[in-house]
Structure formats: C-alpha cells, structure tokens
Design a protein around this motif. Structure first.
Motif, PDB file in Angstrom:
ATOM      1  N   ASP B  12       1.251   1.071   7.075  1.00  0.00           N
ATOM      2  CA  ASP B  12       2.672   1.437   7.005  1.00  0.00           C
ATOM      3  C   ASP B  12       2.908   2.933   7.210  1.00  0.00           C
ATOM      4  O   ASP B  12       4.003   3.332   7.563  1.00  0.00           O
ATOM      5  N   ARG B  13       1.898   3.756   6.998  1.00  0.00           N
ATOM      6  CA  ARG B  13       2.125   5.202   7.110  1.00  0.00           C
ATOM      7  C   ARG B  13       1.814   5.691   8.521  1.00  0.00           C
ATOM      8  O   ARG B  13       0.731   5.443   9.055  1.00  0.00           O
ATOM      9  N   ASP B  14       2.773   6.417   9.085  1.00  0.00           N
ATOM     10  CA  ASP B  14       2.634   6.823  10.491  1.00  0.00           C
ATOM     11  C   ASP B  14       1.412   7.715  10.708  1.00  0.00           C
ATOM     12  O   ASP B  14       0.652   7.537  11.650  1.00  0.00           O
ATOM     13  N   THR B  15       1.242   8.685   9.825  1.00  0.00           N
ATOM     14  CA  THR B  15       0.141   9.631  10.015  1.00  0.00           C
ATOM     15  C   THR B  15      -1.192   8.906   9.968  1.00  0.00           C
ATOM     16  O   THR B  15      -2.075   9.120  10.820  1.00  0.00           O
ATOM     17  N   LYS B  16      -1.328   8.065   8.983  1.00  0.00           N
ATOM     18  CA  LYS B  16      -2.612   7.368   8.832  1.00  0.00           C
ATOM     19  C   LYS B  16      -2.835   6.423  10.021  1.00  0.00           C
ATOM     20  O   LYS B  16      -3.954   6.290  10.506  1.00  0.00           O
ATOM     21  N   ARG B  18      -1.814   6.894  12.992  1.00  0.00           N
ATOM     22  CA  ARG B  18      -2.237   7.697  14.149  1.00  0.00           C
ATOM     23  C   ARG B  18      -3.714   8.081  14.012  1.00  0.00           C
ATOM     24  O   ARG B  18      -4.482   8.034  14.969  1.00  0.00           O
ATOM     25  N   SER B  59      -2.222  -0.621   0.143  1.00  0.00           N
ATOM     26  CA  SER B  59      -0.889  -0.400  -0.407  1.00  0.00           C
ATOM     27  C   SER B  59       0.122  -0.449   0.737  1.00  0.00           C
ATOM     28  O   SER B  59       0.083   0.393   1.626  1.00  0.00           O
ATOM     29  N   ASP B  61       4.171  -1.441   2.514  1.00  0.00           N
ATOM     30  CA  ASP B  61       5.581  -1.821   2.467  1.00  0.00           C
ATOM     31  C   ASP B  61       5.681  -3.311   2.746  1.00  0.00           C
ATOM     32  O   ASP B  61       4.959  -3.835   3.610  1.00  0.00           O
ATOM     33  N   ARG B  69      12.968   3.833   4.222  1.00  0.00           N
ATOM     34  CA  ARG B  69      11.596   3.397   3.968  1.00  0.00           C
ATOM     35  C   ARG B  69      11.408   3.109   2.487  1.00  0.00           C
ATOM     36  O   ARG B  69      11.873   3.857   1.634  1.00  0.00           O
ATOM     37  N   PHE B 101      -6.329   5.322  -1.257  1.00  0.00           N
ATOM     38  CA  PHE B 101      -6.232   5.376  -2.721  1.00  0.00           C
ATOM     39  C   PHE B 101      -7.473   4.795  -3.386  1.00  0.00           C
ATOM     40  O   PHE B 101      -8.191   4.005  -2.785  1.00  0.00           O
ATOM     41  N   ASP B 102      -7.647   5.192  -4.647  1.00  0.00           N
ATOM     42  CA  ASP B 102      -8.769   4.601  -5.375  1.00  0.00           C
ATOM     43  C   ASP B 102      -8.311   3.884  -6.637  1.00  0.00           C
ATOM     44  O   ASP B 102      -9.110   3.424  -7.430  1.00  0.00           O
ATOM     45  N   ARG B 137     -12.825   4.787   2.810  1.00  0.00           N
ATOM     46  CA  ARG B 137     -11.838   5.538   2.015  1.00  0.00           C
ATOM     47  C   ARG B 137     -11.281   6.632   2.911  1.00  0.00           C
ATOM     48  O   ARG B 137     -11.982   7.602   3.224  1.00  0.00           O
TER      49      ARG B 137
END
Lengths: 1048, 157
Positions: B12-16, B18, B59, B61, B69, B101-102, B137
């Motif tokens: 869901d996260r754009d940066t990740k 990419r 994790s 959305d 968002r 995340f952990d 991770r």
C-alpha cells in the motif's frame, strides 16, 4: 555396569541415613554408571533407605542440586534414568504401605463426602490425618479444596503444614491461587506465569507445575516424576505412578513390561479401586458392555452409599435419569440437574467446575470431572484426556454402556492399539448397541440431546461425510455463545486442511458450522467464515446481506451479524466504502436484528449498549482531528476490573491481617518479569504483595496490548502504521498540485516525486526510533508505562485492596494515566525539536542533489523546495496536536462541519455514480460547535436526510444544499434537493424527543420524516415540527433544531 | 523464447512499492509487475491465478476511499489474512513477505494481541507451508539484495 551401580547403591544405603539425605550421592553414582537394566535394592536395604521416619521426615525438601538432577531427568526420553528411579519409587511406596493404605481410606471417604457435602464429617476427616500424612500433597490439596472460598484461613493453615522453606516460598502462593481461582488445566501455564517468581530455573518451574497437577499427560518423563515422587509422601508417589500408568495406557493402548510389573505389585500390596480398575483394563483386558451404569459397582468398589451411587449411575445412563429432590447435597443436585436439562444452569455449572477443579486429585473429583466430560460440559481437549475420562467412568460404573459410548473421543477406543481390550467384535458390538439405544437428538429434552448429536456427528466423521456432518450441525445445534457445542473441531480442521473451504463456500450449512467455530474459538480459522460467505455477499449491499441472513437463519442471523459483520469484516467484504460507513453500518445491522427479534441471548441489551457506545465513540473519534492519545479510560477500567476479578479476589483474600503469618509479612521475593513488549524488570517486594503485584502487572500488560486503545496499538496504528507518513505525503501532494508562479506543473510533480521517498524515509526513521515503548532494542523510545521496581513496591503498598476491584483497578489505571500524561509533553517537545529539522535536513540534501543533477531548472527547484519545506513544517507543527493529553470528559466539541464530513462519508459510493454532494450555503455554520452528547444525534439526522434525498432526488444530480434558517422563535437548518416531476405539497410532521435507546429502535413509525422530526426534537430537547415543501423541481425540508440562544 | 513471469506486489505504501519494484526489476526482462495497493485489489488480483510470485506486505489498507488514505480501513495484519484467504481458496503461488515492521497489534482473539514478526511468519508458514518462499525485513541492511536473491530462486524454479 548395572551391577556396578547396584554395588554403589548398596554401599550408599548401608549407613543410617535415609534416601532424603543420600539422594544426591545416589544421583552422582548413577550418573557415573551405565545402566542397561533395572536396578533392585533388596528389601532390607529398601527398608533402611526408604522407610519414613516420622521424627525427621520432611516432604519436598528440594535444594539447588535437585534442580540439576531433575534437569537431567527431564531429558530422559530413552528411559535410562527410569531404570533407576522407577524401582526406587516403587520400593518407596511398598516400604511405606501402611501410610499409603491410610490415605487411600481417606481418599474414598472424601469421594463420598464430596457428593453428600457433609461439612462436619469432612472437618473430622481432615483433623484425623497422621502427622506424616499431613505433609502429603494429598493433604495440602484437601486443605486447599476445602478452603477454596476462604483464602485467609487457607494461608494460615498451609503455613502451619508446609514444613520446608522451599514449600513456603515457592509452592504456597501457586497452590492458594490455584485453589481460589480454579484455573483450567489449559490455563495453568498462564496463571503460573503470574505466580512463579521468575527466579526459578526451568527444572524448578517444571517441578512446581508438576506438584500442582501431577496427572497431566505427557508432561514429564517417568524418571523426573519418580525423582519428585521419592521426595513426596509415599501415597503421592503411588498416585504419581498410577497416573503415569493410566496416561500411557490411554495414549498407547498398552503398557511397557516395566509398568505392568509396577502396576501388579502396587495392586497386590497397596490395593485401591483405581489400581484394581487399571489391572482389569490394562493387564486383564476386561471390559464389559452393560445396558446401564452399575450403581452397585460404585457402591461396593468405591464405597459410595446406595442412594448416591444410584443417582450418579442414573446420571450416566440413558434410561434411568436421576430424580432431583430437595434432600440432596448441592453438588449431587447440581449434577442431576445438569443431566436433566438441555443446557446447564449457570450456578450449577460454576459450582461443579469449581468442585471438579478443586478435588481433581481424589476419586470423587475424578468421577465428577469425568461425568462433566461425558456430558460435554467442558471444552474439547486432546483425545488422550478424553479417553482417560471415559475409561475412568468404565472403572466407576463397572463397564461400558451406550451412555459412555456417546462420550467424547469414544472412537479412539476403536483404534487397533486397543484391539486387545475388546477382543473380536467387542467394539463393533458396543457401537451397534449404542446405535440402537440412542434416539434422535430431537427426541430428547434433557442433556442426552447433545450426546445423540455427537453420536450422529461421529458416524458422519468416521465415514468422512462432510455434507451430512454439516447438515446435522445446522439442524441440531443452536448458537448459544454461553455454552459449548461439544463439537470436535479438530475434525473440521482436518477437513479444511484437506479440502480447504470448498465444502463451505456459500453453503448455508457450511457457513453455519463456521459461525459456530468462530463463536466458540475466535482465534481458530478466524477468517474462514468471512471467506466462505463471499459468494453470498457478492453484489449485495449490507442491508441485503442482513436480509439474506434473516431469511436463511431466522433468529440465528443475529449471531452472524454480531460475530461476522464486524467493522473490518464489513470493509473486507466490500459492504461499505469506508470505515465511517462500516461503523454506521454495523450499528444499523445490529439495530435491524433487534427490531426483528428483540433482544436475545445472542444480542442482549447490555451488549448492544456497549456496542452502541463503543461504535459511537469510534465513529466520532474517527471523524475528528483529535489527540491520538485520547483514551476512554472509564471503559478501560471497566474492562480491566471485569477481566481481573479473579486476580483481585486472590489479592484481597491474601491480604494478611494485622497479626498475619510473619513469613508473609517479612520475607521478600524477587520477580524478574518480561513484559510483552520485551522489557524485563526485576521486582523485589514483600512476599505478601505477590498477588497485588500480579494484578498491577496484568493491568499494565492490558494497557500495553489492549486491541482498541492499548499503548502499543496507538503507537502502531495511529503512528507507525502510516498515519504520519500519510499526512506528510498528503502535504507534499498538495504542493505538487498547487500553483507556483514560474514553475510548470510537470516540474512541480517531478521534483516532489523525487523528494517524497527520502522525506518519508526520514519520517520512518524517526518513528522507528522514537514512537515505541522503551525496551532493550528501542532505548530511545519516548514512552514507558512499566513501573520501575521502586514504583511497583510503592504502588502495591498503596493500593486500597480492601475497597473493591473497581477502586483498586482505578488506582492502578490512574497511575498509568498519570505516567502517560507526564510523558506526552516531552514527546511533543521531542517531536517538534526533531521532526521538522530532520525533514529540513533531508530536503536540503535532496535540493543539493537536484541542483547538481541539473535535470530541473534551478529556479524551479528552489521554489518547489521552499514550498515543500513550508508545507512540511506547517504540517509537522499541526501534527503536534496528536500529542495533546485530552482529558476524557473535556473533549473539545465537534463542529458541524466535521459531522457533515462524517455523514457524507456514508454516501461515498454515490459520489461518482450519482454526483452526490452536500453543499453548505453558509460557511459560518461549518465551525459551529456541537456538544459531545448531541454529536451522534446530529450525525443520525444528517444521515437520514441525506439518505432520503438520495432516494428522491434527480438521478444524476444528487446534491443536498444546507442553509441555516429561522422561522418564528425557532432556528434550524433547511435542506433542499432537486427532484423531477414533483407535485405541489406542503406537510408538517411533529416530533417528540426520544426518551430512551429502546425508543430510538422501537418507536412506531420510526422512519422517514417522522424519524427526522424525532431526532430534531431530541436535539432541541422539546417537541418540534418539521416542515416539508414539495415543488415540481425541488424538495425543501426545514428542521428546527434550537430555540434562539439554545443548544446549537 | 522464455515465458513471461508475472509478479504481484501487494503493497500500500508508494515508496516501499517503488523500492521493492526497483529491487526486482534488475532480475529479468521477462517479468511483468502488477501492484495491488489495497486488500480489496489484492484479493481481486490473486483470483486471476496467474502469478509466478507474490510479494506480500503485512500491514495493509483494506480498500481505497475517496475520503483519503486510510479512510477505507487499515488492517495491521491484512497481509496475513490475505495469505489465509489464499490458503482457503487454494490460490497456490509462491510468496515472499516484505514488511517494514516487527510488531503487529491485532484484534485476534478475545483479548487482542501484539504479534511479533516471528509470530506472523510462523502463522504464514502454518498456512502456506512450502509456498512461503521467505521473508524480508524492509529497511534492514541488504534487504533489497536478500529480496532479489529470494525472488530469483523462486522465479528460476
């Protein structure tokens, strides 16, 4: 080599010292020898070494060397050490046969007293224990069970009886806690985690656990058990051996030769009904099928009086149900009623579970627990345990009957391992007889219904007839959250493992079975029901799904709504466009169930009110820019007080009187505790505070891990899991869309696109370092609500334990809250000091890079970066509001604008499809504050009006215009929307305020304009009249909401 | 001519997204990447049953919302539930979990729980067995190399 050890053992035994003194030397000698066969001591040396000498004998006098020895024995999976310690333990029992027999007499006497509840006789019996026998586990357990409701006296009594320092330091509290809070066997480890100090080594903890429940199957090796047995009273040693023998037979259907030999000798020299039963079962393979339970057997073998034996046999029979009468003891009456009713009375269940867990170690307790298992009154367990209970009933009632065959895990006895027990055709014969004897479930109006159902299910299970199994479940088992279904879910899990959800997808019976599974065990296959209902849900609205459920399942649809249609599930299933709509949708679905069926056991009024409050609170919180640390403390205190009632009771009951036992008041204990977040704190405090400390620890753990508003949840879902990133990302997105003189749109987007990742990485790094609770791997974290050692002692000492659970929990939560409140200003300061500067630093770096690369015009880079810096800095300063410590009852009021946004969110799906939009014609009203207690009403009002407008407006212009208006002495809001072909009409609808939540749900004619009028009246706190005006192209609704100078 | 490999990246996260995409792009020219940015999109994509590899965030959305968002709901163990659903519906595709995340607070069970990364991996292993090809991770040193190596092994198999 065995000979070598035998010589050593004989040499060691030749002195005048007993086993207790010599045990470490014996262990060392054995460790230095290789033993390939069992070692025998001979009767003379056995007597010298193992005979109890009453003057200097102490039970359970463990020291540190014992833990090292026991640690080695825990790993004796090959039975090497058992060849030494099993014969020794047997010799120990036989050498002290008189003491063993004496306690067996008491065991049988207690068995009967448990069902006749003759308190005076029980007291006499307890007073008659020999001084040596008083140090038996059996005696400790009798005391604990007898005084389980009087912990004060129990502590005093046990302190007199426990002779060794180890027993008083380590065993006393676990035993008292076990007696007073009756944990289930499955919950034993959980509760031990609170009461063991953490100072023990693993072997010591295992010993403690073993002394609390030495009948757990497969828990420790035979050598370990025998080593402990040799330090117990010989009666306890005998029971430990029998428990081991019984467990092995139930698990494997046979005994090792060594155990056969031990069993024979025990029965020959210290006979008991239990050893007699085990000999018949395991050695003589004798099992008979009877039409009904044999009361005579219970009477003659186990010493029950004729009347009690007859009643108990009636409980365990299909055709001779017991008759309840007023002269019975409470226990006997309760077990009879349990057999006579379809579902047990709560009081009966509580009484019998408490008795069963308290007296598990004696024949009476074993009988009670086995009967409870046979009636499907306890959660299903591993088959070994259920087989054991079943075979115990065979022993009590002299054989198998149809009643027993329809008990949990009966099918296990048909395994090849038990073939010798039955002989040719024996098991099949028993099954056939049971088929004939059991009627269909619907023919029973007592507890036999569940046995009949389970028998049918077993037949389907054996033949792998999944559809038949599902049909039986849907037909015969009702959803009753407070009661167990008796279903063997491990079979269903095997079906899922083999066929996945194919048999269940969209199938009403399959869905029903998965619902029962979810109600009974929410952890296991928690997503199965949600997945299996997808084919039904597809293409339907939430309302239509509820319609389908009601049509398909009748009143049991309520259970689907309660357990399946939770907020996240509604979103997962695509039944709401956003969280606000899902929250409102769940409330509405629950209300529909209540309107259709009233309050039911599945959805009682108290539960609905809780849901209503929780959902309203979440609904309103999610719609406002509130402090992220706003926590409903009152609700947390209520939840914690209910959850930890048992711990509180123990803490209260163990609070010593002024002249209480000295050791409790003075001795200190060390308790290194590992919290769930990984932080370890070593507490040192007076022993008497143990339960209070456990209560504090449990409450702090709750606050850390509460699923809705625990600190870890807040830090995770409101911060780390993206909230900050999203806000910063939105700020940058706004810059990329905003007009900047002299900068092309493409340039803006490219530059922002290039800097977004580093900026967000900076935010991530800060979150990962700071927004955690402090623990070893997060030393720079900003939050810590875990009491330091000195804080723990001070808090535990200060708690007003005698003033009730609510007061005590309130104090603990007050401490947590004060701690958190004190940390928020620092967190806010750190956020302000670090986040803007970190963002600025990254921006500067990116700017330099972009300028170096010369891919963009330098002037454009400068301008966009300046705008980005400004936007991010502004956002960061805006976000410090998250750290405000908003007191629960002083939440700033919502504005009308915020409520309109929340209500609009319900209709998100119509924005594109029908051009839905609400438009405020007076921006001033946007900021008007709405009192907290009226916010939900305003939300409902807007929802009703917007929904009605959508129903009646022009198809592609579903706009609602909102305008403040005054008519006479009343002010309010006017709502207008376009219509096509409306007729000229004007109506006035009067409304009276709702008086209660019930009225909100049940008031007659509670829909459309009358409902709007009622909500408006409730807001205005007086009767009002709503005026509706219809014209050919428009519809207007005037809703009076306040008197001038009134509520809005 | 080699067969086109299809990789679904559930993130869901754009940066990740990419970063993950960048780490995998170097692997092979014949890979088609598809992104699912919500649970809803992921479920729809998985049903196509064409995936050589699924990269799964934990994790997630739940669905997109025009209200912004996160307004469509966020499930801190949404990825784990996607894996559970894949098991139930027998959508068998190799999976690599990539999470930043952990610790994952969840509302599972009556009490709720904070699941550690190892708990999540253990649960995923229970459900997926050998289909769980590994986990990474995000943000750890060499995470991108590790991901690339894992993905390379899966796609070569």
């Amino acid at each position: 080599m065995a000979e070598e050890f035998s010589v050593a053992l004989r040499n060691i035994a030749r002195g005048d010292l007993t086993y207790r003194h010599l045990r470490h030397r014996i262990f060392v000698a054995a460790a230095n020898s290789r033993i390939s066969r069992k070692v025998e001591l001979g009767s003379f040396l056995s007597a010298r070494l193992l005979t109890i000498r009453s003057k200097d004998w102490f039970a359970l006098a463990f020291d540190d060397k014992d833990w090292r020895a026991l640690s080695a024995l825990q790993n004796d999976r090959q039975g090497h050490w058992a060849q030494i310690y099993a014969p020794l333990a047997l010799d120990y029992v036989l050498t002290n046969a008189a003491r063993v027999k004496a306690l067996y007499e008491r065991d049988l006497a207690i068995g009967e007293l448990l069902f006749t509840a003759d308190g005076e006789a029980m007291s006499k019996l307890m007073a008659s224990f020999d001084a040596v026998d008083e140090q038996s586990l059996f005696a400790f357990r009798v005391q604990a069970a007898q005084y389980s409701l009087d912990a004060d006296n129990l502590v005093v009594l046990l302190n007199k009886k426990l002779k060794t320092d180890w027993l008083r330091r380590r065993y006393l509290y676990p035993l008292v806690y076990q007696a007073t809070s009756s944990p289930s066997e499955a919950g034993l480890d959980d509760f031990l985690s609170f009461v063991v100090t953490g100072e023990e080594c693993e072997a010591e903890r295992a010993t403690l656990r073993f002394l609390l429940r030495d009948d757990l199957i497969g828990a420790e090796t035979l050598a370990f058990k025998c080593y402990v047995a040799l330090l117990c009273h010989p009666f306890d040693a005998c029971e430990i051996l029998l428990n081991h023998i019984e467990a092995q037979y139930c698990r494997e259907g046979k005994l090792d030769d060594e155990l056969v030999s031990i069993l024979k000798r025990l029965h020959a020299e210290v006979p008991s009904p239990r050893s007699g039963h085990l000999v018949k079962l395991c050695i003589e393979n004798e099992i008979r099928f009877h039409d009904r339970a044999d009361a005579n057997h219970l009477e003659t073998e186990y010493g029950f009086d004729g009347r009690t034996a007859k009643l108990l046999a009636g409980v365990a029979s299909l055709d001779a149900a017991p008759v309840e009468d007023t002269s019975m003891s409470r226990q006997l009456a309760a077990i009879c009623r349990m057999r006579l009713r379809k579902y047990p009375m709560v009081e009966d269940f509580d009484l019998l579970v408490h008795s069963g867990r308290g007296w598990w170690f004696c024949e009476g307790g074993r009988l009670l627990n086995a009967l409870m298992t046979s009636l499907y009154m306890v959660p299903r367990r591993d088959a070994d345990y259920e087989v054991r209970d079943l075979l115990r009933l065979v022993g009590f009632f002299g054989g198998v009957s149809a009643y027993l065959a329809a008990s949990p895990s009966w099918g296990q006895l048909g395994r090849p391992e038990f073939a010798a027990l039955w002989g040719a055709g024996g098991f099949a014969h028993a099954e056939a007889e049971t088929d004939i004897a059991l009627l269909p479930a619907s023919d029973y109006d007592d507890r036999l219904w569940i046995k009949a159902v389970q028998w049918s299910l077993r037949s389907a299970e054996r033949r792998m007839q999944v559809n038949r199994w599902l049909a039986i479940v849907q037909n015969d088992i009702r959803v009753a959250p407070a009661y167990l279904t008796g279903i063997d879910w491990s079979w269903l899990e095997a079906v899922i493992r083999a066929s996945r959800l194919r048999p269940f997808m969209g199938d009403p019976a399959g869905l029903y079975a998965l619902l029962l599974l979810k109600v009974e065990d929410r952890d296991r296959h928690s997503g199965a029901l949600r997945t299996a209902i997808e084919p039904i849900v597809e293409g339907k609205t939430l309302d239509e799904v509820v319609d389908w459920l009601i049509g398909q399942y009748g009143v049991e649809a309520v259970a689907f709504v309660r357990f399946l249609l939770e907020v996240d599930d509604i979103l997962w299933l695509g039944l709401a466009p956003n969280r606000t709509a899902a929250l409102a949708g769940r409330i509405h679905a629950l209300q529909r169930c209540i309107m259709e069926f009233g309050y039911t056991d599945i959805l009682p009024e108290t539960l609905f009110r809780q849901e209503w409050d929780t959902l309203n609170s979440a609904l309103l919180l999610s719609s406002m820019n509130a402090g992220q640390f706003e926590i409903p403390w009152t609700a947390f205190i209520r939840d914690a007080a209910a959850k930890h009632h048992d711990l509180y009771t123990t803490a209260h009951s163990l609070e010593p009187a002024e002249d209480g036992p000295t050791i409790l008041a003075t001795s200190r204990t060390t308790f290194p505790y590992r919290y769930r977040n990984g932080k370890i704190v070593t507490y040192i405090y007076p022993h008497r505070l143990t339960p209070v400390v456990a209560l504090i620890v449990a409450t702090v753990e709750d606050f850390l891990a509460h699923p809705a508003f625990g600190l870890e949840m807040i830090l995770s879902t409101r911060f780390r899991h993206d909230t900050l990133r999203r806000e910063l990302s939105a700020a940058l997105e706004a810059v990329s869309e905003m007009y900047i003189a002299g900068v092309f749109a493409d340039e803006r987007r490219d530059i922002i696109g290039a800097i977004e990742a580093p900026v967000l990485t900076a935010a991530d790094e800060w979150l990962d370092r700071r927004m955690h609770t402090i623990r070893p791997d997060k030393p720079d974290a900003l939050f810590d609500v875990i009491p330091a050692p000195e804080e723990m002692t001070a808090l535990a000492e200060a708690l007003p334990v005698s003033e009730g659970a609510d007061r005590v929990i309130t104090e603990i939560v007050g401490w947590i809250r004060a701690r958190l409140d004190a940390q928020l200003p620092r967190a806010k300061a750190v956020f302000l000091a670090e986040v803007p500067s970190a963002l600025e630093e990254h921006l500067a770096r990116e700017k330099a890079l972009l300028l170096d690369l010369k891919g963009q015009r330098a002037a454009s880079v400068e301008k966009v970066m300046a705008a980005a810096h400004s936007a991010l800095d502004g956002k960061a300063h805006e976000l410090v509001e998250w750290f405000k410590d908003a007191p629960e009852n002083a939440r700033p009021p919502l504005t009308f604008g915020e409520l309109r946004v929340a209500a609009d969110a319900l209709f998100e799906a119509y924005k594109e499809r029908r051009g839905y939009k609400s438009i405020l014609h007076d921006e001033a009203i946007q900021d008007r504050e709405i009192a907290s207690d009226k916010a939900r009403l305003f939300f409902d009002l807007l929802r009703e009006i917007f929904a009605a407008a959508l129903d009646h407006t022009a198809p592609h212009a579903a706009r609602v215009r909102v305008l403040p208006q005054k008519r006479g002495d009343l002010s309010g809001l006017s709502f207008s929307n376009l219509v096509e072909g409306g007729k000229e009409e004007q109506i006035a609808v009067a409304g009276d305020p709702y008086e209660s939540l019930d009225e909100v749900i049940f008031r007659e004619g509670n829909s459309g304009i009358p409902k709007i009028a009622a909500i408006a009246a409730t807001i205005a706190e007086r009767s009002v009249t709503v005026e509706a005006t219809s014209r050919p192209k428009g519809f207007h609704l005037f809703v009076p909401l306040w008197c001038d100078g009134g509520v809005l | 001519m080699s067969e086109v490999k299809r990789v679904l990246i559930i993130e869901d996260r754009d940066t990740k997204w990419r970063d993950v995409h960048r780490a995998l792009t170097a692997l092979d020219n014949d890979i088609e990447f598809t992104r699912a940015a919500t649970v809803e999109q992921a479920n729809a994509e998985i049903a196509r049953g064409i995936w050589s590899l699924v990269i799964l965030d934990v994790s997630m959305d739940i669905r997109a919302s025009s209200a912004g968002r996160g307004a469509g709901g966020h499930d801190t163990i949404g990825g784990l539930k996607i894996a559970e659903r894949m098991f139930y519906l027998q959508y068998d595709a190799p999976i690599i979990i990539v999470t930043a995340f952990d610790a994952f607070p969840s509302t599972r069970g009556k009490k709720g729980a904070v699941l550690g990364l190892q708990d999540v991996i253990a649960e995923a292993t229970r459900l997926l067995g050998s289909l769980l090809a590994g986990w990474v991770r995000y943000g750890d040193p060499d995470w991108d190399t590790n991901l690339s190596n894992l993905a390379s092994e899966v796609l070569a198999a």
